[in-house]
Design a protein around this motif. Structure first.
Motif, mmCIF file in Angstrom:
data_model
loop_
_atom_site.group_PDB
_atom_site.id
_atom_site.type_symbol
_atom_site.label_atom_id
_atom_site.label_comp_id
_atom_site.label_asym_id
_atom_site.label_seq_id
_atom_site.Cartn_x
_atom_site.Cartn_y
_atom_site.Cartn_z
ATOM 1 N N TRP A 108 9.706 -7.304 1.422
ATOM 2 C CA TRP A 108 8.600 -6.549 0.823
ATOM 3 C C TRP A 108 7.717 -6.029 1.940
ATOM 4 C CZ3 TRP A 108 9.605 -11.687 0.166
ATOM 5 C CH2 TRP A 108 8.806 -12.568 0.884
ATOM 6 N N TRP A 189 2.952 1.636 -0.613
ATOM 7 C CA TRP A 189 3.033 0.940 -1.893
ATOM 8 C C TRP A 189 1.719 0.240 -2.205
ATOM 9 C CZ3 TRP A 189 6.994 2.188 -4.823
ATOM 10 C CH2 TRP A 189 8.157 2.658 -4.217
ATOM 11 N N LEU A 199 3.775 -0.218 -7.192
ATOM 12 C CA LEU A 199 5.049 -0.918 -7.066
ATOM 13 C C LEU A 199 5.553 -1.418 -8.413
ATOM 14 C CD1 LEU A 199 7.245 -1.989 -5.176
ATOM 15 C CD2 LEU A 199 5.882 -4.065 -4.894
#
Length: 485
Positions: A108, A189, A199
């Motif tokens: 991530w 994001w 996201l």
């Protein structure tokens, strides 16, 4: 060059997203190009002129999912050719042949907190499990059915799937049973409803693909190819729900639960106890604890009624919350997403407000003459909050910086109203609901905050976070002394 570049760009675009029956950029006749352009214009709800005009080029430049438009092209008014249909059927769709699926977030963006990313991903999966028979579990390492990974540029998926930097293709996914969703690391994001690509909304869309859902031609659908900002009014569209239920059926227990987007706009408010093993049932009974609900009221037995979307919860005097219950059997004909609700201590009736209309129920029976256009009676459209105020023996409706006092028989606004909210010292505008508590105070709610209003002093005397501080709201676990998910 200025004329040929848009044509070349649009040919590459139409090729990438599956609008030509045969692959190979630069090999298409003018007639094929015009027909592909018309297909694209139909899917994106533009006039199907077949001409590469400015609105069409603008649409092509919008951020979107990188998965091709496959089946959504066949859903328009014009039937696709057999060759095109065969290609889509062979390469697209499919389904999982089990109901329990494991997913894993492989990596991530470093600037996003890990626990918030995991909460957003879990919520994206739950959006689908809430309306189908599927169940999802997170695997924090090791094998998983569905893997979510962030990549830069070309990542060995083929040049057609190489990411293109900010904008353009934000992510793409593969149909069952490959179980892969890829996200462009070059995008900014976000987990909130403000700046950046949300996201949660993109993951929820890509998860739809990993379950076998094609792009939808319905503009409001989550599975529509183009990125949409997360709004507080967002819910899965009927098209999304029918598509996933067509593959996997309805929820095995209870009815489908639709959660409005405002539940998902602030993941920093969510509690990480979500990952406890016993959270499965708790999460259903305490979804309203996520900081937002549509309306709230209390009856003569001090039961709370909390409304969100198409469901409501009952919280007993002891603070025990029920599972979510559908509105319809309890209040037949009541629409989802009400603006305000109040139970009248004078008549024992429930009043509901949405838009310019109102509903009145004696028990579960809708009274004759309802719903009616209450805005014609001097009541505000889309009221923020409704309350039965014992001192006046009247209903009070709050709207922005004003409030209205409303008589029940006949129903209508009292003379000399609306008045300024300043009469309610310390109360902010835009509250979502209010109730008179058995302690004699009136409690107002907005987002995750509450305001305690003293009826004798006619002013706000306390405020705070209701889920954590008001045990009678049903969000407080007395055993663990932690706020439930």
């Amino acid at each position: 060059l200025s004329c040929t570049f848009p044509v070349f760009f649009s040919q590459l675009f139409l090729e990438k997203y599956g609008y030509f029956s045969e692959p190979g950029p630069g090999t298409h006749s003018p007639a094929e190009f015009t027909e592909a352009l018309r297909d694209f214009q139909r899917v994106t709800h533009l006039p199907p002129s077949g001409v590469l005009d400015a609105p069409t080029l603008r649409q092509m430049a919008l951020p979107r999912c990188g998965t091709d438009d496959g089946e959504s092209r066949a859903a328009g008014p014009r039937r696709a050719s057999p060759a095109r249909r065969r290609r889509r059927t062979a390469q697209h769709g499919g389904r999982w042949y089990k109901r329990h699926l494991r997913y894993r977030v492989v990596n991530w963006p470093s600037y996003l907190p890990q626990h918030e990313v995991r909460l957003a991903v879990r919520a994206a999966f739950e959006l689908w499990s809430n309306v189908s028979s599927l169940l999802f579990w997170e695997a924090q390492d090791g094998p998983a059915d569905i893997r979510l990974t962030f990549f830069h540029g070309d990542h060995n998926d083929g040049l057609n799937n190489a990411f293109d930097g900010p904008g353009g293709a934000l992510a793409h996914a593969f149909f069952p049973r490959r179980g892969e969703a890829h996200f462009d690391s070059a995008e900014r994001w976000s987990l909130h409803s403000g700046k950046g690509r949300n996201l949660f909304i993109v993951v929820a869309h890509e998860v739809g693909h990993t379950l076998g859902l094609e792009h939808s031609p319905v503009k409001s659908a989550l599975m529509s190819p183009y990125y949409k900002k997360l709004s507080k009014d967002f819910v899965l569209s009927w098209d999304d729900i029918l598509a996933v239920q067509n593959l996997y059926g309805k929820p095995s227990k209870g009815s489908a639960i639709q959660l409005p987007g405002k539940v998902f706009t602030h993941f920093q408010d969510w509690n990480t106890d979500l990952y406890g093993r016993d959270r499965q049932q708790r999460s259903l009974s305490t979804y309203y604890c996520h900081s937002f609900f549509d309306a709230i009221t209390t009856d003569g037995d001090h039961n709370l009624y909390i409304f969100k979307g198409s469901h409501y919860w009952v919280v007993s005097e002891s603070g025990n919350a029920s599972d979510p219950r559908p509105l319809q059997p309890r209040w037949p004909g009541l629409p989802a997403g009400i603006d305000a609700c109040a139970w009248s201590q004078l008549s024992g009736k429930f009043y509901f407000f949405k838009g310019g209309r109102c509903w009145r129920y004696a028990g579960s029976k809708l009274e004759a003459g309802f719903p009616r256009k209450c805005s014609a009676l001097g009541l505000p459209r889309h009221p923020d909050t409704a309350l039965y105020f014992q001192q006046l023996r009247r209903l009070v409706l709050f709207k922005g910086p004003k409030y209205f006092v409303v008589g029940e028989e006949p129903l209508g606004a009292e003379p000399y109203y609306p008045r300024s909210l300043r009469d309610w010292a310390g109360l902010p505008p835009g509250t979502a609901g209010a109730l008179t508590h058995r302690d004699g105070s009136v409690y107002f709610f907005r987002d995750d905050q509450y305001w305690k209003f003293d009826q004798a002093k006619l002013q706000v005397v306390a405020s705070g976070k209701w889920a954590a501080q008001l045990a009678w709201m049903g969000c407080w676990d007395a055993n663990s002394e932690q706020v439930l998910f």
